[in-house]
Design an enzyme around this catalytic site. Sequence first.
Site, PDB file in Angstrom:
ATOM      1  N   CYS A  44      22.769 -28.556 -41.723  1.00 49.38           N
ATOM      2  CA  CYS A  44      22.505 -27.331 -40.962  1.00 49.38           C
ATOM      3  C   CYS A  44      23.628 -26.318 -41.142  1.00 49.38           C
ATOM      4  CB  CYS A  44      22.346 -27.657 -39.483  1.00 49.38           C
ATOM      5  SG  CYS A  44      20.989 -28.774 -39.101  1.00 49.38           S
ATOM      6  N   ASP A 134       2.867  -7.152 -38.251  1.00 45.57           N
ATOM      7  CA  ASP A 134       1.709  -7.238 -37.354  1.00 45.57           C
ATOM      8  C   ASP A 134       1.780  -8.446 -36.435  1.00 45.57           C
ATOM      9  OD1 ASP A 134       1.311  -9.255 -39.196  1.00 45.57           O
ATOM     10  OD2 ASP A 134      -0.647  -8.550 -39.875  1.00 45.57           O
TER      11      ASP A 134
END
Length: 217
Positions: A44, A134
């Site tokens: 990570c 959108d």
Amino acid sequence: MPNLGDVFPNFEADTTIGPIKFHDFLGDSWGILFSHPADYTPVCTTELGEVAKLLPEFANRNVKVIAVSCDDVESHKGWIGDIKAYKKLEAFEYPIISDPRRELAIQLGMLDPVDKDKAGMPVTARAVFIVGPDKKLKLSLLYPATTGRNFVEIIRVIDSLQLTAYKKVATPANWTQGEKCMVLPSVSKEDAEKLPGYEATAVPSGKNYMRLADQPK
């Protein structure tokens, strides 16, 4: 997990830049949400550092990035110091969502069925969600916790998504910005032949569907 074309959940969360509502955070930008099993973990750390280095590339494409990890905000802030030191970063300029109870991980279907934490709880898998202006899901990827992601590939995918959202083309395998694109089957032979750089490859079936043209401007 949301399906392609679904409106992405407008979740609320606490982050390293304060509380957010996801749709408000995105505004009129594209967005990437990517998840991590835990703070202070090696894979990570490399991933978040790589995204921080690539942030200008995302910004040039009008893409906001946000990460999520199953620890709290204070833990995230301490971890950012390690990420900056490891990747030799001057700054870390995107938020990390706090999800210590895995509520968002569960909502978005991001739990790894194999890997568990010390308490025996499933860890968050390495998911990638790309969301359009959108607010609809354009792409999702789900890696196991053990496999780091290729963020150069994710930038390539964004280039394809943004191009094909506005131009009537598709991108072939291994396509990168500036290379020829596939002419859609819906484009007639007459119209296809007018396209710059048009070329067709004959195939044994005799069907004229392997057609390329220059990338539209």
